[in-house]
Design a protein around this motif. Sequence first.
Motif, PDB file in Angstrom:
ATOM      1  N   THR A 129     183.131  28.320 112.630  1.00  0.00           N
ATOM      2  CA  THR A 129     183.684  27.074 112.075  1.00  0.00           C
ATOM      3  C   THR A 129     184.749  27.388 111.036  1.00  0.00           C
ATOM      4  N   ALA A 161     190.287  12.758 107.437  1.00  0.00           N
ATOM      5  CA  ALA A 161     189.456  12.698 108.645  1.00  0.00           C
ATOM      6  C   ALA A 161     188.696  14.009 108.837  1.00  0.00           C
ATOM      7  N   LEU A 162     189.360  15.127 108.595  1.00  0.00           N
ATOM      8  CA  LEU A 162     188.708  16.426 108.737  1.00  0.00           C
ATOM      9  C   LEU A 162     187.572  16.585 107.724  1.00  0.00           C
ATOM     10  N   ARG A 180     185.813  14.257 106.305  1.00  0.00           N
ATOM     11  CA  ARG A 180     184.690  13.372 106.674  1.00  0.00           C
ATOM     12  C   ARG A 180     183.817  14.004 107.761  1.00  0.00           C
ATOM     13  N   ARG A 181     184.424  14.687 108.700  1.00  0.00           N
ATOM     14  CA  ARG A 181     183.660  15.335 109.772  1.00  0.00           C
ATOM     15  C   ARG A 181     182.954  16.593 109.275  1.00  0.00           C
ATOM     16  N   LEU A 182     183.707  17.432 108.574  1.00  0.00           N
ATOM     17  CA  LEU A 182     183.165  18.734 108.189  1.00  0.00           C
ATOM     18  C   LEU A 182     182.154  18.655 107.052  1.00  0.00           C
ATOM     19  N   LEU A 229     179.065  18.525 109.202  1.00  0.00           N
ATOM     20  CA  LEU A 229     178.864  19.673 110.076  1.00  0.00           C
ATOM     21  C   LEU A 229     178.616  20.976 109.310  1.00  0.00           C
TER      22      LEU A 229
END
Length: 153
Positions: free
Chosen positions: A18, A44-45, A47-49, A52
């Motif tokens: 990752t 956006a990145l 918020r996802r990471l 994750l």
Amino acid sequence: MHSLDIVNLFFAGLLAGTEFVVRLGVRGALNVPDAYDQIRLRQALVRRLRVLVPAVYGPALLSTVAVTVGSRAEPGSALRCIALGALLVFTAVTFAGTVPINKALLEWSPGAPPLDWRGRIRRWERLDTVRALAAVTAFALLLAAVAGQLADG
């Protein structure tokens, strides 16, 4: 080799992968000239990471602690200790550096970012390089420890 070693390598590998992809793949694509678009992409990145990475990091760190403590007298224990140190560097850089920047970035208005937003992004990128190196180093050392154990086995 124990089943905990397999779990450890799995999560350490996911974390390293990752971080490697974010550092060498995604990060370059984020550097679009338009501030509005760049900030939206970065938000956006993040918020996802932010979901994750902790889901992978937590088990990677905990399993590294477990295999390091559980294999003190076995071949590869020094490599595991150094790998754990690399993950602790990852932890420190994350909580002291990238997390505060990411938290602030989520509050930026893409149409009116802070005046020093580019400097903050450059700082995040330097810290991200350290994180990626730490995660990849930890994974490589854990692999070497298991390989050494198998060779002696």
